[in-house]
Design a protein around this motif. Structure first.
Motif, PDB file in Angstrom:
ATOM      1  N   UNK A   2      15.679   9.058   5.425  1.00 47.37           N
ATOM      2  CA  UNK A   2      14.791   9.164   4.281  1.00 47.37           C
ATOM      3  C   UNK A   2      15.327   8.344   3.115  1.00 47.37           C
ATOM      4  N   UNK A   3      14.448   7.585   2.501  1.00 45.29           N
ATOM      5  CA  UNK A   3      14.823   6.791   1.337  1.00 45.29           C
ATOM      6  C   UNK A   3      14.235   7.440   0.093  1.00 45.29           C
ATOM      7  N   UNK A   4      15.081   7.779  -0.851  1.00 35.71           N
ATOM      8  CA  UNK A   4      14.646   8.353  -2.115  1.00 35.71           C
ATOM      9  C   UNK A   4      14.582   7.233  -3.147  1.00 35.71           C
ATOM     10  N   UNK A   5      13.488   7.173  -3.894  1.00 34.95           N
ATOM     11  CA  UNK A   5      13.336   6.091  -4.867  1.00 34.95           C
ATOM     12  C   UNK A   5      12.555   6.526  -6.080  1.00 34.95           C
ATOM     13  N   UNK A   6      12.357   5.587  -6.955  1.00 36.64           N
ATOM     14  CA  UNK A   6      11.591   5.828  -8.178  1.00 36.64           C
ATOM     15  C   UNK A   6      10.123   5.542  -7.919  1.00 36.64           C
ATOM     16  N   UNK A   7       9.279   5.972  -8.856  1.00 37.83           N
ATOM     17  CA  UNK A   7       7.847   5.679  -8.739  1.00 37.83           C
ATOM     18  C   UNK A   7       7.611   4.168  -8.725  1.00 37.83           C
ATOM     19  N   UNK A   8       8.369   3.426  -9.489  1.00 45.49           N
ATOM     20  CA  UNK A   8       8.213   1.972  -9.530  1.00 45.49           C
ATOM     21  C   UNK A   8       8.560   1.342  -8.179  1.00 45.49           C
ATOM     22  N   UNK A   9       9.630   1.841  -7.549  1.00 44.50           N
ATOM     23  CA  UNK A   9      10.015   1.335  -6.228  1.00 44.50           C
ATOM     24  C   UNK A   9       8.947   1.693  -5.192  1.00 44.50           C
ATOM     25  N   UNK A  10       8.439   2.919  -5.306  1.00 46.87           N
ATOM     26  CA  UNK A  10       7.381   3.343  -4.366  1.00 46.87           C
ATOM     27  C   UNK A  10       6.161   2.446  -4.503  1.00 46.87           C
ATOM     28  N   UNK A  11       5.740   2.173  -5.749  1.00 51.29           N
ATOM     29  CA  UNK A  11       4.539   1.377  -5.994  1.00 51.29           C
ATOM     30  C   UNK A  11       4.706  -0.040  -5.445  1.00 51.29           C
ATOM     31  N   UNK A  12       5.869  -0.631  -5.655  1.00 52.34           N
ATOM     32  CA  UNK A  12       6.110  -1.980  -5.151  1.00 52.34           C
ATOM     33  C   UNK A  12       6.042  -2.002  -3.616  1.00 52.34           C
ATOM     34  N   UNK A  13       6.655  -0.979  -2.982  1.00 42.50           N
ATOM     35  CA  UNK A  13       6.642  -0.905  -1.523  1.00 42.50           C
ATOM     36  C   UNK A  13       5.239  -0.623  -0.990  1.00 42.50           C
ATOM     37  N   UNK A  14       4.492   0.196  -1.734  1.00 44.83           N
ATOM     38  CA  UNK A  14       3.131   0.531  -1.302  1.00 44.83           C
ATOM     39  C   UNK A  14       2.216  -0.678  -1.374  1.00 44.83           C
ATOM     40  N   UNK A  15       2.348  -1.481  -2.433  1.00 42.11           N
ATOM     41  CA  UNK A  15       1.538  -2.691  -2.562  1.00 42.11           C
ATOM     42  C   UNK A  15       1.867  -3.676  -1.436  1.00 42.11           C
ATOM     43  N   UNK A  16       3.148  -3.750  -1.091  1.00 42.99           N
ATOM     44  CA  UNK A  16       3.536  -4.615   0.032  1.00 42.99           C
ATOM     45  C   UNK A  16       2.938  -4.106   1.335  1.00 42.99           C
ATOM     46  N   UNK A  17       2.992  -2.784   1.536  1.00 39.51           N
ATOM     47  CA  UNK A  17       2.405  -2.196   2.744  1.00 39.51           C
ATOM     48  C   UNK A  17       0.903  -2.431   2.804  1.00 39.51           C
ATOM     49  N   UNK A  18       0.238  -2.423   1.661  1.00 39.70           N
ATOM     50  CA  UNK A  18      -1.208  -2.634   1.615  1.00 39.70           C
ATOM     51  C   UNK A  18      -1.602  -3.954   2.255  1.00 39.70           C
ATOM     52  N   UNK A  19      -0.777  -4.966   2.085  1.00 43.95           N
ATOM     53  CA  UNK A  19      -1.073  -6.260   2.697  1.00 43.95           C
ATOM     54  C   UNK A  19      -1.031  -6.164   4.215  1.00 43.95           C
ATOM     55  N   UNK A  20      -0.075  -5.382   4.748  1.00 47.82           N
ATOM     56  CA  UNK A  20      -0.029  -5.160   6.194  1.00 47.82           C
ATOM     57  C   UNK A  20      -1.270  -4.403   6.661  1.00 47.82           C
ATOM     58  N   UNK A  21      -1.684  -3.407   5.878  1.00 48.59           N
ATOM     59  CA  UNK A  21      -2.866  -2.629   6.243  1.00 48.59           C
ATOM     60  C   UNK A  21      -4.130  -3.482   6.226  1.00 48.59           C
ATOM     61  N   UNK A  22      -4.248  -4.338   5.224  1.00 47.76           N
ATOM     62  CA  UNK A  22      -5.420  -5.215   5.145  1.00 47.76           C
ATOM     63  C   UNK A  22      -5.432  -6.191   6.320  1.00 47.76           C
ATOM     64  N   UNK A  23      -4.239  -6.697   6.673  1.00 45.00           N
ATOM     65  CA  UNK A  23      -4.160  -7.612   7.806  1.00 45.00           C
ATOM     66  C   UNK A  23      -4.556  -6.909   9.098  1.00 45.00           C
ATOM     67  N   UNK A  24      -4.104  -5.662   9.261  1.00 45.32           N
ATOM     68  CA  UNK A  24      -4.471  -4.899  10.450  1.00 45.32           C
ATOM     69  C   UNK A  24      -5.978  -4.651  10.497  1.00 45.32           C
ATOM     70  N   UNK A  25      -6.591  -4.361   9.344  1.00 48.20           N
ATOM     71  CA  UNK A  25      -8.034  -4.148   9.294  1.00 48.20           C
ATOM     72  C   UNK A  25      -8.782  -5.405   9.703  1.00 48.20           C
ATOM     73  N   UNK A  26      -8.332  -6.556   9.198  1.00 46.13           N
ATOM     74  CA  UNK A  26      -8.986  -7.813   9.573  1.00 46.13           C
ATOM     75  C   UNK A  26      -8.834  -8.095  11.058  1.00 46.13           C
ATOM     76  N   UNK A  27      -7.639  -7.844  11.593  1.00 43.96           N
ATOM     77  CA  UNK A  27      -7.425  -8.072  13.022  1.00 43.96           C
ATOM     78  C   UNK A  27      -8.209  -7.072  13.873  1.00 43.96           C
ATOM     79  N   UNK A  28      -8.358  -5.854  13.355  1.00 44.73           N
ATOM     80  CA  UNK A  28      -9.160  -4.861  14.059  1.00 44.73           C
ATOM     81  C   UNK A  28     -10.629  -5.276  14.093  1.00 44.73           C
ATOM     82  N   UNK A  29     -11.130  -5.825  13.001  1.00 46.31           N
ATOM     83  CA  UNK A  29     -12.506  -6.332  12.964  1.00 46.31           C
ATOM     84  C   UNK A  29     -12.680  -7.480  13.957  1.00 46.31           C
ATOM     85  N   UNK A  30     -11.666  -8.348  14.025  1.00 49.06           N
ATOM     86  CA  UNK A  30     -11.726  -9.473  14.968  1.00 49.06           C
ATOM     87  C   UNK A  30     -11.711  -8.963  16.406  1.00 49.06           C
ATOM     88  N   UNK A  31     -10.877  -7.950  16.667  1.00 46.78           N
ATOM     89  CA  UNK A  31     -10.813  -7.355  17.997  1.00 46.78           C
ATOM     90  C   UNK A  31     -12.162  -6.763  18.396  1.00 46.78           C
TER      91      UNK A  31
END
Length: 237
Positions: A2-31
């Motif tokens: 488990x990684x404990x962090x600040x709200x700022x660290x969480x937000x930065x990581x979440x925004x980065x994850x969002x790009x992976x999620x959007x890419x997966x959605x686009x690839x799912x649409x293509x599939x």
């Protein structure tokens, strides 16, 4: 770990994850587009299913709609719970599918579960589980074998589960074992066409509980003993 962090660290990581999620959605649409482009194969063999409305052909299962989804529900002599109950894993997924039937009907899609067990056993178990989806018996017609083994050689040996992928290859005999999966058909100008089938992990997306677990911090975790169960078999807390 488990990684404990600040709200700022969480937000930065979440925004980065969002790009992976959007890419997966686009690839799912293509599939989905590639899935829709699969060739349609005419179903030439005549199948008769036991239904609440009497014997019906595959074409009659469409109930006036142009598309049909058949959920291959494992309920036969080799299944845990036979003869009173269907497969626990299929039951776990069926809990997610039951509420979709009405919505699908209003998009020109009929949903039906299909199993080897006699109709009276299917209906008794369906009543026990409180499901409302149509459920039919293919009996001795070989329907599940034909839509799990797609070559004559595979049908003779019972091999070829999940298009011949090595996982479970040595333990699954499609002549003997029930099949868990989903198949799609189209009815056009009186001809039934097979358009798609998926098995094993390909059915994960049909199950809302798996999708919800994937969004928790601990995810699916391991493979806990006694889980999942049929929904009326969990101990009362």
């Amino acid at each position: 770990m488990t990684k404990i962090g600040t709200r700022e660290e969480w937000l930065a990581a979440r925004v980065e994850l969002l790009e992976y999620e959007k890419d997966l959605t686009r690839r799912s649409d293509e599939l989905a587009r590639h899935r829709a482009e699969l060739p349609w194969v005419p179903v030439e063999k005549e199948y008769v299913f036991g239904t609440d409305g009497g014997p019906k052909t595959l074409a009659e299962l469409f109930e006036g709609r142009s598309q049909l989804l058949l959920y291959h529900f494992m309920f036969g002599p080799t299944v845990d719970g036979w003869p009173q109950a269907g497969c626990p894993g299929c039951s776990y997924t069926a809990d997610s599918l039951d509420g979709s039937v009405l919505h699908l009907a209003h998009r020109d899609v009929t949903f039906v579960a299909v199993s080897r067990a006699p109709l009276e056993r299917l209906n008794a178990y369906k009543e026990r589980m409180g499901w409302s989806f149509p459920w039919v018996s293919y009996g001795d017609s070989g329907f599940n074998l034909d839509f799990g083994a797609f070559t004559e050689a595979e049908r003779k040996t019972g091999e070829g589960f999940n298009f011949g992928t090595p996982k479970h290859a040595a333990e699954i005999d499609l002549r003997r074992d029930e099949l868990h999966g989903l198949s799609s058909f189209v009815l056009e100008d009186g001809v039934v066409y097979h358009t798609y089938s998926t098995y094993d992990r390909g059915t994960d997306v049909l199950n809302a509980t798996w999708q919800l677990l994937d969004r928790t911090s601990k995810g699916r975790g391991g493979d806990p003993e006694g889980w999942p169960q049929r929904h009326d078999e969990y101990p009362n807390d």
